[in-house]
Structures are given as structure tokens and as C-alpha cells.
Design an enzyme around this catalytic site. Structure first.
Site, PDB file in Angstrom:
ATOM      1  N   ALA A  10     -31.793 -44.254  38.745  1.00 16.47           N
ATOM      2  CA  ALA A  10     -30.812 -43.636  37.803  1.00 16.47           C
ATOM      3  C   ALA A  10     -29.984 -42.189  38.209  1.00 16.47           C
ATOM      4  CB  ALA A  10     -31.557 -43.376  36.666  1.00 16.47           C
ATOM      5  N   ARG A  15     -26.435 -34.494  46.647  1.00 14.69           N
ATOM      6  CA  ARG A  15     -26.210 -34.480  48.129  1.00 14.69           C
ATOM      7  C   ARG A  15     -25.507 -35.308  48.743  1.00 14.69           C
ATOM      8  NH1 ARG A  15     -32.526 -33.187  48.510  1.00 14.69           N
ATOM      9  NH2 ARG A  15     -32.493 -34.532  46.800  1.00 14.69           N
ATOM     10  N   GLU A 155     -44.887 -30.753  44.221  1.00 12.12           N
ATOM     11  CA  GLU A 155     -43.556 -30.895  44.805  1.00 12.12           C
ATOM     12  C   GLU A 155     -43.251 -29.586  45.718  1.00 12.12           C
ATOM     13  OE1 GLU A 155     -41.063 -33.314  44.541  1.00 12.12           O
ATOM     14  OE2 GLU A 155     -43.246 -34.257  44.065  1.00 12.12           O
ATOM     15  N   ARG A 332      -7.680 -64.938  59.806  1.00 11.73           N
ATOM     16  CA  ARG A 332      -7.947 -64.550  58.340  1.00 11.73           C
ATOM     17  C   ARG A 332      -8.298 -65.512  57.597  1.00 11.73           C
ATOM     18  NH1 ARG A 332      -1.793 -62.682  57.397  1.00 11.73           N
ATOM     19  NH2 ARG A 332      -2.755 -62.555  55.006  1.00 11.73           N
ATOM     20  N   ASN A 376       0.258 -78.763  71.134  1.00  6.86           N
ATOM     21  CA  ASN A 376       0.169 -77.454  72.030  1.00  6.86           C
ATOM     22  C   ASN A 376       1.277 -76.343  71.448  1.00  6.86           C
ATOM     23  OD1 ASN A 376      -0.212 -76.184  74.921  1.00  6.86           O
ATOM     24  ND2 ASN A 376       1.961 -76.023  74.486  1.00  6.86           N
ATOM     25  N   ARG A 439      18.930 -75.674  67.906  1.00  9.41           N
ATOM     26  CA  ARG A 439      19.501 -74.610  68.433  1.00  9.41           C
ATOM     27  C   ARG A 439      20.830 -74.613  68.807  1.00  9.41           C
ATOM     28  NH1 ARG A 439      15.663 -75.256  73.440  1.00  9.41           N
ATOM     29  NH2 ARG A 439      17.118 -76.304  74.915  1.00  9.41           N
TER      30      ARG A 439
HETATM   31  C1  UD1 Z   1     -39.654 -37.567  45.170  1.00 10.44           C
HETATM   32  C2  UD1 Z   1     -40.949 -37.071  44.871  1.00 10.44           C
HETATM   33  C3  UD1 Z   1     -41.618 -36.645  45.792  1.00 10.44           C
HETATM   34  C4  UD1 Z   1     -41.677 -37.368  47.195  1.00 10.44           C
HETATM   35  C5  UD1 Z   1     -40.087 -38.119  47.579  1.00 10.44           C
HETATM   36  C6  UD1 Z   1     -40.070 -39.034  48.371  1.00 10.44           C
HETATM   37  C7  UD1 Z   1     -41.031 -36.562  42.223  1.00 10.44           C
HETATM   38  C8  UD1 Z   1     -40.959 -35.485  41.202  1.00 10.44           C
HETATM   39  N1  UD1 Z   1     -41.023 -36.233  43.747  1.00 10.44           N
HETATM   40  O1  UD1 Z   1     -38.973 -36.524  45.338  1.00 10.44           O
HETATM   41  O2  UD1 Z   1     -42.959 -36.012  45.677  1.00 10.44           O
HETATM   42  O3  UD1 Z   1     -41.990 -36.506  48.183  1.00 10.44           O
HETATM   43  O4  UD1 Z   1     -39.592 -38.425  46.148  1.00 10.44           O
HETATM   44  O5  UD1 Z   1     -38.806 -39.262  48.797  1.00 10.44           O
HETATM   45  O6  UD1 Z   1     -41.179 -37.772  41.905  1.00 10.44           O
HETATM   46  N2  UD1 Z   1     -34.444 -40.843  39.666  1.00 10.44           N
HETATM   47  C9  UD1 Z   1     -34.218 -41.309  38.607  1.00 10.44           C
HETATM   48  N3  UD1 Z   1     -34.011 -40.470  37.514  1.00 10.44           N
HETATM   49  C10 UD1 Z   1     -34.237 -39.099  37.343  1.00 10.44           C
HETATM   50  C11 UD1 Z   1     -34.641 -38.512  38.649  1.00 10.44           C
HETATM   51  C12 UD1 Z   1     -34.708 -39.328  39.868  1.00 10.44           C
HETATM   52  O7  UD1 Z   1     -33.846 -42.458  38.349  1.00 10.44           O
HETATM   53  O8  UD1 Z   1     -34.325 -38.470  36.578  1.00 10.44           O
HETATM   54  C13 UD1 Z   1     -34.575 -41.655  40.739  1.00 10.44           C
HETATM   55  C14 UD1 Z   1     -33.452 -41.118  41.756  1.00 10.44           C
HETATM   56  O9  UD1 Z   1     -32.409 -41.824  41.822  1.00 10.44           O
HETATM   57  C15 UD1 Z   1     -34.270 -41.549  42.991  1.00 10.44           C
HETATM   58  C16 UD1 Z   1     -35.638 -41.510  42.959  1.00 10.44           C
HETATM   59  O10 UD1 Z   1     -35.644 -41.375  41.564  1.00 10.44           O
HETATM   60  O11 UD1 Z   1     -33.792 -42.943  43.440  1.00 10.44           O
HETATM   61  C17 UD1 Z   1     -35.934 -40.232  43.514  1.00 10.44           C
HETATM   62  O12 UD1 Z   1     -35.469 -39.102  43.012  1.00 10.44           O
HETATM   63  P1  UD1 Z   1     -35.217 -37.975  43.858  1.00 10.44           P
HETATM   64  O13 UD1 Z   1     -34.438 -36.765  43.078  1.00 10.44           O
HETATM   65  O14 UD1 Z   1     -34.620 -38.250  45.238  1.00 10.44           O
HETATM   66  O15 UD1 Z   1     -36.774 -37.266  43.984  1.00 10.44           O
HETATM   67  P2  UD1 Z   1     -37.282 -36.227  45.205  1.00 10.44           P
HETATM   68  O16 UD1 Z   1     -36.691 -34.859  45.246  1.00 10.44           O
HETATM   69  O17 UD1 Z   1     -36.785 -37.150  46.688  1.00 10.44           O
END
Ligand code: UD1
Ligand code: CA
Length: 456
Positions: A10, A15, A155, A332, A376, A439
């Protein structure tokens, strides 16, 4: 034991700086979220719930064919909150739920299976994957007790100086007892540096209830996550190497695997040799004993055995046995090229059928045509299929010889065994066994230059 999975997808992926939701960015031609879905299925998990939020419609659309269910997370309040959104999916279920993220596509089915069986056979309420890394920056750190048991995850942004030095990280991939997880997620709070509901806090909650937590360290390569385009490239490199190794182990020669780009779903027969710079995409199937000289792009096509291709583009088409294509040909969509055909340089074929043993050696356009066997095509033949409004069809029989620089004005038919004189513009049906000349006759005006005093 019953199992299912919740897949977190979600987040926006700020980034990435992209209009496309992060989990839909592709690695070796397949969306990251679909890599993870396919891996979970390969590991034997059928029932998969994807948490969608940012770009929900797009994520649903591109995962739809994989028959997963969805939960909606309206606001991205953290990974713990995301799992909470799957409550309805989990309620009433007993067994194991695997929780994975849509942004870490390198995890393998073997590791998922190992995680589940380790979790279930030890009776843990929660089990996580961890990695030992050189640079743990940004990841959650695994805090273990003196006896080695996992105690909690902190974290990066919440770590003390000392905790920051820990280099065992949380991979963000877990297994939970469904009921234990449901009981814990209600207890999550957002009193942390990011003001989010962390899924990682579930570990500490389970622990404080006297539950045992399992942890399996795995190669970092499998747990690499994608938060930026740089990481997308790093992950792509690993995936590409895996795919290329798989083909080489199956008997395909890759002269320079670092510079050969084969998508996940491609099949290649033995003893096929692939030179660098080839990009093979979609559900392409390549037979045995083919040679792909450098720099072609082949997408969603079937290349039968013994075919030679060089520096060409082939899209959604079929190339028959022992045919050669290129250099610099463009095939194609919806073209069906027969066996032992020659499609030479600067030849474009569009939505056409070409019979066995036909030669189209150079500088030719064939569009919306049906061409028979053993014909050909002279250099510079053009099938004039478009009248400015409608595309028309051209039919060429077997054993037809088309002289150089011929125009076939469609719709038109050329019957078996006929010849067309070079430079003809054919507008009417050519009967079988005949010669068509269309032609103007040549006129020589003798001494014309002299009379005009043009001689230098
Ligand atoms: C998370 C972990 C961290 C771990 C790392 C590994 C937590 C708090 N932290 O951090 O410990 O080392 O992954 O890669 O879980 N997402 C949602 N809804 C939200 C937030 C995130 O669906 O509200 C999904 C994102 O789309 C993503 C995944 O959860 O696919 C991870 O979220 P992200 O924000 O990338 O977590 P990290 O900071 O990487
Ligand atoms: Ca992440």
C-alpha cells in the site's frame, strides 16, 4: 496446517520519485509484487491477500490475473496498520499467515517453505527472516537476549548509538500464528520516531506475553528491498544473474551473461547460443540450436529450433525452424514466418504469413499479406497495403518470383508460379504461370544531350 499470506503493497514509495506505485516497478520484466505473489504460490500458499492503498486501482489491475484478494489501507499509517487492514481476511482463520512485502522480490520459494516449516514445527507464534549485513543503514535491527533469543526489533530511526551498531537486520518477512497476530495488532501504538504503527512491534508484544519467537538468518541477497531506483537496479542485477544461471545450467550458452537480458518467463532450448546485447522479453519461447547474434529484442514470440537472428526486433510473432532473420529486420505483431525462410536486412513484416523456403532478402515491406512457399522477393519490394483509409490484403501463391522494386497495390493476388518484372506496379490479379510487366516501356532519345548542348 492451513496457511495464507498477507502482502504489504500500500505504500507510495516516495523515494522512487515515480508516478507508478513502487510495487509495480518491474524487475526482469515482471512487477515486483507479482514476483512475490508467484513465489508465495510456488511455496504452496494459495490464499493471498494484498494490502493496497497508494495507486490501489493500478496495483489491483496488474495483480488481478493471479487471483488474489485485496484489503484497502486508506492512509499509510505504517506496516502494523497495514496488517490491521487485513483483519477481515484473517478473522476466523486458524493456522499460519506469512507476511511479506511487495518491494522485496528476490525472496525464493525454498526460503518461504523453510520459514513456514521451521515456524510450525517449533510451535512459534511468530518467526522472522533476518540477515547479517555490512551496512545495516535504514533497516530495523534485531535485538537478541544474552541466550540468543530474539527479544524485539528496533527501527533505525528509534535506535540508540549502540543499537545502530547491530548488523543483524529484520528482513521484513514473517510468519505468524493467525490468532496470536490478531490479538497483538490491536495493541500496537504509534509512539515512535516516525509516528507509525510498526508491524515489528508485534514481536515484542508476543514476547512479553511469554511466547517464543523464531528467527532464521538468510542471505541478504534474498531479502534486499527496493526503496529507490538504485536499489531497483541492484535487485535487477541479482535477478538477471539468477535467470541467466538457470538457462546456462539447462544447456544454453550465454557469451556474456552480464549483458544478456532475459525476462522471468522466457524458455530457451538446449545448445542455443546467445551473444551479448540480446533482450528477450515477455513469454518468449526459443527452441534448441538457435543462434542469437548480438543486439536483438524479441518479445512474446516463438522462435523454433535452428533459427539464426541478428540485430533485429521481433514482436508477438512466430519464426519457423531453420529460418534466418536479420541483420536489421523488424517483424511486427501477428506475423507467422515459415521454415527455412530468409528474412534479410532492412525487411519489415507486419501481420503477415510467409510460407516455407521463401526468401525476402533485402529492403522489403510486407504488410497484411499471405505469402506462399518458395517465393523470391526482389530487393525493394513494397506491399502497398494502406490506401490512406483502410488496410487491404495481398495474397501471393507458391513459387512466385517478384522482381526488384515491385509495388503490390493491395488488395491484389499473385497466383502460383508467376513472375513479376522488376519495377512493376501491380494493381490487378496475376494469373498462374505467367509474367506480369507493369511499367512504362523504355524510350531512348538519341543525341538528346548533344542537341540541348548539355554536354560538359
Ligand atoms: C520495514 C521494517 C524494517 C525492515 C525493513 C526491511 C517496519 C516498521 N519496518 O521498514 O524493520 O528492516 O522493512 O525491508 O515494518 N506499507 C504499507 N502500508 C504502510 C506502510 C508500508 O502497505 O502504511 C508497505 C510498503 O508498500 C512496503 C512495505 O510495507 O511494501 C514496507 O514498508 P517500508 O516503508 O518500505 O518499510 P521499511 O522502512 O523499509
Ligand atoms: Ca522497504
Amino acid at each position: 496446517m492451513y496457511n495464507c499470506a498477507v502482502l504489504l503493497a500500500a505504500g507510495e514509495g516516495k523515494r522512487m520519485k515515480s508516478a507508478t506505485p513502487k510495487v509495480l516497478h518491474k524487475v526482469c520484466g515482471k512487477e515486483m509484487v507479482n514476483h512475490v505473489i508467484d513465489t508465495l504460490r510456488e511455496a504452496g500458499i494459495e490464499d493471498i491477500n494484498v494490502i493496497v492503498g497508494r495507486g490501489a486501482e493500478k496495483v489491483k489491475e496488474s495483480t488481478h490475473s493471479r487471483k488474489v484478494s485485496y484489503s484497502f489501507q486508506e492512509k499509510q499509517l505504517g506496516t502494523g496498520h497495514a496488517v490491521k487492514c487485513a483483519k477481515e481476511f484473517l478473522l476466523g482463520k486458524k493456522g499460519t499467515v506469512a507476511v511479506f512485502t511487495g518491494d522485496a522480490p528476490l525472496i525464493t520459494a525454498d526460503t518461504v517453505k523453510k520459514l513456514i516449516s521451521f515456524h510450525e514445527s517449533n510451535g512459534y507464534k511468530g518467526t522472522m527472516l533476518t540477515s547479517i549485513v555490512q551496512n545495516p543503514y535504514g533497516y530495523g535491527r534485531v535485538i537478541r537476549k544474552n541466550n540468543g533469543e530474539v527479544n524485539k526489533i528496533i527501527e533505525h530511526k528509534d535506535c540508540t548509538e549502540e543499537e545502530l551498531r547491530i548488523n543483524e537486520i529484520n528482513a521484513g518477512m514473517y510468519c505468524f500464528d493467525i490468532e496470536a497476530l490478531l490479538n497483538s495488532i490491536d495493541k500496537l501504538s504509534n509512539g515512535n520516531a516516525q509516528g507509525e504503527y510498526y508491524l515489528t512491534d508485534v514481536i515484542e508484544i508476543l514476547k512479553s506475553n511469554g511466547q517464543k519467537i523464531g528467527a532464521i538468518p538468510v542471505e541478504f541477497e534474498e531479502t534486499m528491498g527496493v526503496n529507490s531506483r538504485l536499489q531497483l537496479a541492484d535487485v535487477g542485477k541479482v535477478m538477471r544473474r539468477r535467470i541467466n544461471n538457470y538457462h546456462m545450467e539447462n544447456g544454453v550458452t550465454l557469451l556474456d551473461p552480464e549483458n544478456t537480458y532475459i525476462n522471468s518467463e522466457v524458455e530457451i532450448g538446449r545448445d542455443t547460443i546467445i551473444y551479448p546485447g540480446n533482450i528477450i522479453e515477455g513469454k518468449t519461447v526459443i527452441g534448441e540450436n538457435c543462434i542469437l547474434y548480438p543486439n536483438s529484442r524479441i518479445e512474446d514470440s516463438v522462435i523454433e529450433k535452428g533459427v539464426t537472428i541478428q540485430s533485429s526486433v521481433i514482436l508477438e510473432s512466430r519464426i519457423g525452424e531453420n529460418t534466418t532473420v536479420g541483420p536489421f529486420a523488424y517483424i511486427r505483431p501477428e506475423s507467422i514466418i515459415g521454415e527455412s525462410v530468409r528474412i534479410g536486412d532492412f525487411v519489415e513484416v507486419k501481420k503477415s504469413v510467409i510460407g516455407n523456403n521463401t526468401k525476402v532478402s533485402h529492403l522489403t515491406y510486407i504488410g497484411d499479406a499471405e505469402v506462399g512457399e518458395k517465393c523470391n522477393f526482389g530487393c525493394g519490394t513494397v506491399v502497398v497495403n494502406y490506401d490512406g483509409k483502410v488496410k487491404h490484403k495481398t495474397i501471393v501463391g507458391n513459387n512466385v518470383f517478384i522482381g526488384c522494386n515491385t509495388n503490390l497495390i493491395s488488395p491484389v493476388k499473385v497466383n502460383d508460379n508467376s513472375y513479376i518484372a522488376a519495377g512493376s506496379t501491380i494493381t490487378e490479379e496475376v494469373p498462374g504461370n505467367s509474367l506480369a510487366i507493369a511499367r512504362a516501356r523504355q524510350i531512348n532519345k538519341e543525341e538528346w544531350v548533344t542537341k540541348r548542348e548539355l554536354k560538359k
